[in-house]
Design a protein around this motif. Structure first.
Motif, PDB file in Angstrom:
ATOM      1  N   GLY A  53      62.958  29.170  45.854  1.00 51.70           N
ATOM      2  CA  GLY A  53      64.183  30.084  45.869  1.00 51.70           C
ATOM      3  C   GLY A  53      65.051  29.317  46.862  1.00 51.70           C
ATOM      4  O   GLY A  53      65.089  28.819  48.025  1.00 51.70           O
TER       5      GLY A  53
ATOM      6  N   ASP B 249      52.182  29.246  53.152  1.00 51.57           N
ATOM      7  CA  ASP B 249      52.842  28.440  53.837  1.00 51.57           C
ATOM      8  C   ASP B 249      52.556  28.835  55.161  1.00 51.57           C
ATOM      9  O   ASP B 249      52.717  29.922  55.661  1.00 51.57           O
TER      10      ASP B 249
ATOM     11  N   VAL C 261      63.850  29.789  50.608  1.00 54.41           N
ATOM     12  CA  VAL C 261      63.452  30.536  50.616  1.00 54.41           C
ATOM     13  C   VAL C 261      61.880  29.554  50.761  1.00 54.41           C
ATOM     14  O   VAL C 261      61.041  29.258  49.683  1.00 54.41           O
TER      15      VAL C 261
ATOM     16  N   THR D 153      62.920  36.246  43.200  1.00 52.59           N
ATOM     17  CA  THR D 153      64.067  35.968  43.574  1.00 52.59           C
ATOM     18  C   THR D 153      65.580  36.392  43.101  1.00 52.59           C
ATOM     19  O   THR D 153      66.194  36.470  43.866  1.00 52.59           O
TER      20      THR D 153
ATOM     21  N   GLU E 123      66.361  30.696  42.049  1.00 48.46           N
ATOM     22  CA  GLU E 123      64.936  30.458  41.469  1.00 48.46           C
ATOM     23  C   GLU E 123      64.669  28.576  41.033  1.00 48.46           C
ATOM     24  O   GLU E 123      65.662  28.716  39.728  1.00 48.46           O
ATOM     25  N   LYS E 124      65.047  27.799  41.673  1.00 46.23           N
ATOM     26  CA  LYS E 124      64.024  26.694  41.656  1.00 46.23           C
ATOM     27  C   LYS E 124      65.250  26.076  40.869  1.00 46.23           C
ATOM     28  O   LYS E 124      65.228  25.469  40.103  1.00 46.23           O
TER      29      LYS E 124
HETATM   30  C1  G1P Z   1      57.720  30.909  45.485  1.00 46.74           C
HETATM   31  C2  G1P Z   1      59.183  31.507  45.124  1.00 46.74           C
HETATM   32  C3  G1P Z   1      60.346  30.834  45.589  1.00 46.74           C
HETATM   33  C4  G1P Z   1      59.849  30.183  47.577  1.00 46.74           C
HETATM   34  C5  G1P Z   1      58.274  29.862  47.494  1.00 46.74           C
HETATM   35  C6  G1P Z   1      57.904  29.778  49.296  1.00 46.74           C
HETATM   36  O1  G1P Z   1      57.343  30.246  44.515  1.00 46.74           O
HETATM   37  O2  G1P Z   1      58.881  31.940  44.049  1.00 46.74           O
HETATM   38  O3  G1P Z   1      61.328  31.067  45.367  1.00 46.74           O
HETATM   39  O4  G1P Z   1      61.126  29.669  48.120  1.00 46.74           O
HETATM   40  O5  G1P Z   1      57.061  30.763  46.897  1.00 46.74           O
HETATM   41  O6  G1P Z   1      57.286  29.030  49.373  1.00 46.74           O
HETATM   42  P1  G1P Z   1      56.518  29.315  44.800  1.00 46.74           P
HETATM   43  O7  G1P Z   1      55.518  28.433  45.405  1.00 46.74           O
HETATM   44  O8  G1P Z   1      54.919  30.479  44.557  1.00 46.74           O
HETATM   45  O9  G1P Z   1      56.236  28.274  42.481  1.00 46.74           O
END
Ligand code: G1P
Length: 290
Positions: free
Chosen positions: A173, A137, A205, A233, A192-193
């Motif tokens: 999340g 990000d 998130v 989460t 979560e998701k």
């Molecule tokens: C992770 C977290 C998720 C968050 C996200 C942000 O997911 O589990 O809660 O919203 O990062 O980038 P991932 O992108 O690693 O699947």
């Protein structure tokens, strides 16, 4: 107590994932090392930390991630060659990082999810509050610096959130909260998701957190959740029930560099920025995107 002591001084970068969406490149190059123009993603995350007063940086790494350590270390042979050609300026930006920050590393031996990665990093952060940066990000406008201010006020875990359209909400999340000041919520629930129809709000998130050390206690007692993984989460959801967790809405733009589309957008943006064609104006850029 001095005000300074309330500031978060450490950050953890979970960097053990497979980078599946960027295969085959990530078969041998860690996704955190993929370059936006001429600097790898971690470079931008580390700069954001430095600008937010955080110089103690821990990485939770895994197999095939040695390139991260090499990037954040001196390279005497290369330096000598560049010196001979009067070209040491090529290393100026990375040297600034190397000379200013302290880096520590720990290996996550099993890939059991983001929550497990954070728990693995516990020896690197101890019992202090710490930031978490998901380097894919890439953010404009330095959310960590803003979150430091929020932390000073609330002394609680903080998650950065952004409004997410329904078709993408199942990648994040998602929080449900009570808005206590503009763009700041007390979190009541985190999922979560979720599927769009089950999402408690449109606030997803993104990869910037400030966590208070009790998060480790919650993580230790968090059973595997979505995808059989230990989810940060879920631990934050428990922390929100027992203590206070704050959600803070990003003011600037974020590029999801974990997706090819976001990665290309970021590349174009930073290329133009480097060429001086565009002044960094996170707000305006964000408005344009919506
Ligand atoms: C992770 C977290 C998720 C968050 C996200 C942000 O997911 O589990 O809660 O919203 O990062 O980038 P991932 O992108 O690693 O699947």
């Amino acid at each position: 107590m001095k005000e300074q002591s309330f500031l978060v001084e450490k950050a953890l970068f979970p960097a053990a994932g497979y980078g599946t969406r960027f295969l085959p490149a990530t078969k041998s190059v860690p996704k955190e090392m993929l370059p936006i123009v001429n600097k790898p993603l971690i470079h931008y995350g580390i700069k954001e930390c430095m600008e937010a007063g955080i110089f103690n940086i821990g990485f939770v790494t895994g197999r095939n991630k040695r390139a991260i350590e090499d990037y954040l270390d001196n390279h005497p042979e290369l330096e000598q060659k560049l010196d001979e050609k009067d070209a040491l300026h090529y290393l100026e930006e990375v040297d600034e990082i190397i000379n200013t920050c302290t880096f520590t590393y720990i290996r996550q031996k099993q890939m059991l999810g983001l929550g497990h990665a954070i728990l693995t990093g516990k020896p690197l952060v101890g019992r202090d509050p710490f930031a978490v940066v998901l380097a894919d990000d890439l953010c404009l406008g330095n959310p960590l610096r803003e979150m430091q201010e929020i932390f000073k006020k609330y002394r609680a875990s903080i998650v950065a959130v952004e409004e997410v359209p329904p078709e993408k909400i199942n990648r994040y999340g998602v929080i449900k909260g009570k808005e206590i000041e503009e763009g700041v919520w007390i979190v009541e629930e985190m999922v979560e998701k979720p599927k769009p129809e089950n999402a408690p709000s449109n606030l997803g998130v993104i990869g910037r957190y400030i966590l208070t050390p009790t998060i480790f206690d919650y993580l230790e007692n968090t059973p595997p959740g979505r995808g059989g993984e230990i989810q940060l989460t879920d631990a934050l959801n428990t922390q929100a029930q027992e203590e206070i967790v704050i959600a803070y809405k990003l003011k600037g733009r974020r590029f999801d560099c974990g997706s090819v589309e976001g990665f290309i957008e970021a590349t174009n943006y930073f290329y133009q920025l480097e060429k001086g064609e565009r002044k960094e104006n996170p707000k305006k850029e964000k408005d344009k995107k919506r």
